[in-house]
Design a protein around this motif. Structure first.
Motif, PDB file in Angstrom:
ATOM      1  N   ASP A 170       0.860  -1.184   0.000  1.00 50.10           N
ATOM      2  CA  ASP A 170       0.000   0.000   0.000  1.00 50.10           C
ATOM      3  C   ASP A 170       0.894   1.232   0.000  1.00 50.10           C
ATOM      4  OD1 ASP A 170      -1.757   2.106   0.487  1.00 50.10           O
ATOM      5  OD2 ASP A 170      -2.977   0.970   1.899  1.00 50.10           O
ATOM      6  N   SER A 180      -4.706  -5.389  -5.447  1.00 50.92           N
ATOM      7  CA  SER A 180      -4.823  -4.529  -6.619  1.00 50.92           C
ATOM      8  C   SER A 180      -5.530  -5.267  -7.742  1.00 50.92           C
ATOM      9  CB  SER A 180      -3.445  -4.071  -7.107  1.00 50.92           C
ATOM     10  OG  SER A 180      -2.872  -3.144  -6.200  1.00 50.92           O
ATOM     11  N   ARG A 251       1.867   7.457 -10.548  1.00 51.68           N
ATOM     12  CA  ARG A 251       1.390   6.903  -9.280  1.00 51.68           C
ATOM     13  C   ARG A 251       0.151   7.608  -8.754  1.00 51.68           C
ATOM     14  NH1 ARG A 251       7.090   5.508  -6.087  1.00 51.68           N
ATOM     15  NH2 ARG A 251       8.024   4.385  -7.834  1.00 51.68           N
ATOM     16  N   TYR A 255      -3.532   5.034  -8.174  1.00 53.00           N
ATOM     17  CA  TYR A 255      -3.918   4.740  -6.783  1.00 53.00           C
ATOM     18  C   TYR A 255      -5.373   5.146  -6.623  1.00 53.00           C
ATOM     19  CZ  TYR A 255      -3.499   4.175  -1.716  1.00 53.00           C
ATOM     20  OH  TYR A 255      -3.658   3.746  -0.419  1.00 53.00           O
ATOM     21  N   ASN A 288      -7.358  -1.674  -4.696  1.00 59.06           N
ATOM     22  CA  ASN A 288      -6.883  -0.583  -5.545  1.00 59.06           C
ATOM     23  C   ASN A 288      -7.179  -0.935  -6.999  1.00 59.06           C
ATOM     24  OD1 ASN A 288      -5.544   1.749  -6.468  1.00 59.06           O
ATOM     25  ND2 ASN A 288      -3.640   0.600  -6.753  1.00 59.06           N
TER      26      ASN A 288
END
Length: 685
Positions: A170, A180, A251, A255, A288
């Motif tokens: 995470d 994920s 990123r 996320y 995610n």
């Protein structure tokens, strides 16, 4: 080198030098390369350094080295990998000579796993029979529920799935794991291979169609061409909504955490609970969704595609994904496309090389092999000396940050804190993987591979809802590579990379700083590249920059990206500056940090001249030669489309043309091909 998967996409008996000898002392013995650690015979002195530094430092080697039939590319990293491969092969052959290995011991498992691969006679006699249970399960799929179960078990079957649920760290809570959700399911390397009109890709698609038909033939599929066309059309439909690789690096965009209940509500057409149950993964509290707007289009393709097409898709991928484990006929048929067409290989690697790779891989018995490897080839003093080198580079980066004219004091304070908490891991892990639950049996390669796949699945599933372990390694000690993990703020250097041309105890200090020093600096640089810089000293993904400093940083990275966009190794096929941004920043930062550390090591004294070369020239020669590489066109095409690392020639040329000391070292002037006016040189770290 790997940052997350450097994908970037990098093993040796070595006693490292003391800090003093690295800094300024004379080498204690004969360097392994040339007189002082660089292969001067590789140079092409007819090329001006300022026109093509890569050809200047490695041009004669590039002209004279002939790729072996099984090689798609070759360079300094491959030389190291060859040595590590031979060392591991020797370790395994020693095990095969022993008759005192206890049943269930790591030695027994390594020996028998390797031997089961090498038993070509039995594998040829068995043909496709070892895969029959998998093919029967696929052929029996008669409902959406059974299709979802097949997707969930694609990891065990080595088939494919458009839906993938895995366990990651995470990024906003480094002490926790996070499930994920990714979409995929493609048999070609990238979505561009399905949709790009360039003639190269049209040719590849035509060959892929024939390949699908050929693989289906091993399962007795009739009307192979028509059914292969439907499989290719299915994969093309899956490819179209998937994100470009450069976008998947961001990123902030990848996320997107929701509760599991919210996932079910957002995408109600797919039975997520059934997928998890079939995958034997505990139901997570949070998920995610990596590429959220690609999920529903993929689910729509799943719903709209008839089950017979899915059965053919899964059958093709199961045969192709396991071809290496089966008979020579199936293995060679798969190689016709995957090796020859996609990679440009002319021949398969020898079986012993492929067996070593399988047994020693991270998803094989990698740590069992690694423990043997470290015991024979890695000396305790090596780790201590490498730790000191890391500290030298840490001090150099701190000085570089202090001298930045584009970063304010508030952001610098955060950068200092992050730098101070970098955790180096050198050589090998403190804890080895426990393989006691794995049963490796003589003479059954497919059973052994499936046993390892089940082990890996159980290892992943146990992490759901559990705390992370910061002592874990993502690479084995015999891996020739290195990586930075932003969530743990760690830099990791397996034992295998610590050998010439990267490091040599008897080499000139300038060479060691230009080699392994630049590698260390590269990995440190990932903590401050365009994505690694989004995580703080504790590994938490958050913005620790002032807006003004971030804007100035982005301005510099944009200029660097534009430079790399202009590098085209093939006609019409250029480096993607956005995809390779992190690695390019790592290379540029790495040379800057290593050079600062080298100059600090001289304590203000001039470096000696050796063979007519100054210390700075030797530093840059070492840097250039670690990136030497020769490529087949197919490998170059694959690299520019899929790899976050630029091809080696641009890793040698790209950083130096932005670095003032290189201009001075080789008297590079306006008119030279690599010359950039000072105002166009990108300076970041």
């Amino acid at each position: 080198m790997k940052s997350s998967h450097l994908s970037l996409s990098l093993a040796i008996a070595l006693g490292l030098a003391s800090t003093a000898s690295l800094a300024a002392g004379s080498p204690a013995g004969k360097a392994q390369l040339g007189d002082f650690g660089v292969d001067l015979s590789a140079r092409d002195l007819t090329v001006k350094p300022g026109d093509d530094f890569n050809s200047y430092v490695s041009g004669t080697w590039l002209k004279t080295y002939e790729l072996k039939d099984y090689e798609t590319s070759y360079g300094s990293f491959n030389q190291l990998r060859d040595r590590a491969e031979e060392q591991v092969h020797g370790l395994i052959e020693d095990l095969r000579k022993r008759n005192d290995l206890a049943p269930g011991s790591n030695g027994q498992k390594v020996r028998d796993y390797y031997a089961s691969y090498m038993d070509r006679t039995s594998r040829d006699a068995a043909g496709i029979a070892p895969l029959t249970p998998v093919l029967k399960r696929i052929a029996a799929i008669d409902s959406k529920a059974e299709l979802i179960a097949a997707f969930a078990n694609s990891d065990l079957d080595a088939s494919a799935s458009p839906i993938r649920l895995g366990v990651d760290l995470d990024r906003k809570n480094p002490d926790q794991h996070l499930v994920s959700l990714n979409v995929g399911g493609l048999g070609l390397p990238d979505k561009d291979y399905y949709v790009n009109p360039d003639a190269r890709f049209v040719t590849i698609r035509s060959a892929y169609l024939e390949h699908i038909q050929r693989m289906l033939g091993f399962a007795g599929v009739k009307d192979g061409k028509a059914r292969a066309e439907k499989v290719l059309a299915l994969e093309t439909a899956l490819a179209k909504p998937q994100w470009e690789r450069a976008k998947r690096r961001d990123r902030d965009k990848t996320y997107n955490v929701s509760t599991f209940a919210q996932l079910q509500q957002q995408f109600p057409s797919y039975d997520w609970a059934a997928h998890l149950k079939a995958q034997e993964m505990p139901q997570p509290d949070r998920v995610n969704v990596v590429t959220p707007d690609a999920v529903q289009p993929v689910l729509d393709v799943i719903a709209a595609t008839p089950l017979p097409v899915w059965r053919d898709y899964l059958t093709f991928h199961a045969i192709d994904g396991n071809a290496e484990l089966l008979s020579r006929a199936i293995d060679d048929a798969s190689f016709q496309f995957n090796g020859k067409v996609l990679a440009g290989q002319k021949a398969q690697k020898d079986d012993w090389k492929r067996a070593v790779a399988m047994v020693g891989a991270k998803d094989g018995l990698g740590d069992a092999v690694g423990e043997l490897y470290v015991a024979r080839y890695f000396q305790p003093e090596s780790k201590a000396a490498m730790d000191q080198l890391v500290e030298n580079l840490r001090a150099a980066l701190r000085q570089n940050i202090q001298n930045l004219d584009w970063m304010g004091e508030a952001t610098k304070a955060e950068a200092y804190r992050k730098l101070s908490t970098f955790r180096p891991k050198i050589g090998y892990p403190e804890k080895w993987t426990d393989y006691s639950s794995v049963s490796i049996v003589p003479g059954d390669l497919v059973a052994n591979v499936i046993a390892m796949r089940r082990f890996d699945r159980a290892d992943e599933n146990r992490r759901v809802g559990q705390k992370t372990d910061r002592d874990e390694w993502r690479m084995t000690p015999q891996t020739v590579n290195a990586y930075y993990n932003s969530t743990f703020n760690e830099i990791v250097f397996p034992a295998a990379i610590l050998q010439p041309p990267f490091f040599d105890v008897n080499a000139d200090p300038a060479v060691n700083y230009g080699g392994i020093g630049a590698v260390i600096g590269h990995e440190m640089g990932h903590g401050f590249d365009d994505q690694g810089s989004k995580s703080d000293a504790d590994g938490v993904q958050r913005n620790w920059w002032t807006d003004a400093d971030r804007a100035r940083f982005d301005e510099r990275t944009k200029a660097l990206g534009a430079q790399y966009d202009s590098y085209c190794p093939l006609q019409g096929q250029c480096v993607n500056g956005a995809l390779t941004m992190g690695e390019n920043i790592g290379d540029l930062g790495g040379i800057s940090m290593a050079y600062t550390a080298y100059r600090l090591s001289l304590h203000g004294k001039p470096a000696s001249v050796i063979d007519g070369l100054t210390g700075d020239q030797r530093f840059f020669l070492a840097f250039g030669q670690i990136w030497k590489g020769k490529y087949r066109d197919e490998a170059l095409l694959n690299q520019v489309k899929t790899n976050p690392h630029s091809p080696g020639m641009y890793r040698a040329n790209g950083p130096v043309r932005n670095f003032d000391p290189w201009y001075q070292a080789f008297d590079v002037k306006p008119g030279d091909a690599l010359y950039l006016p000072p105002e166009q040189r990108v300076r970041i770290w």
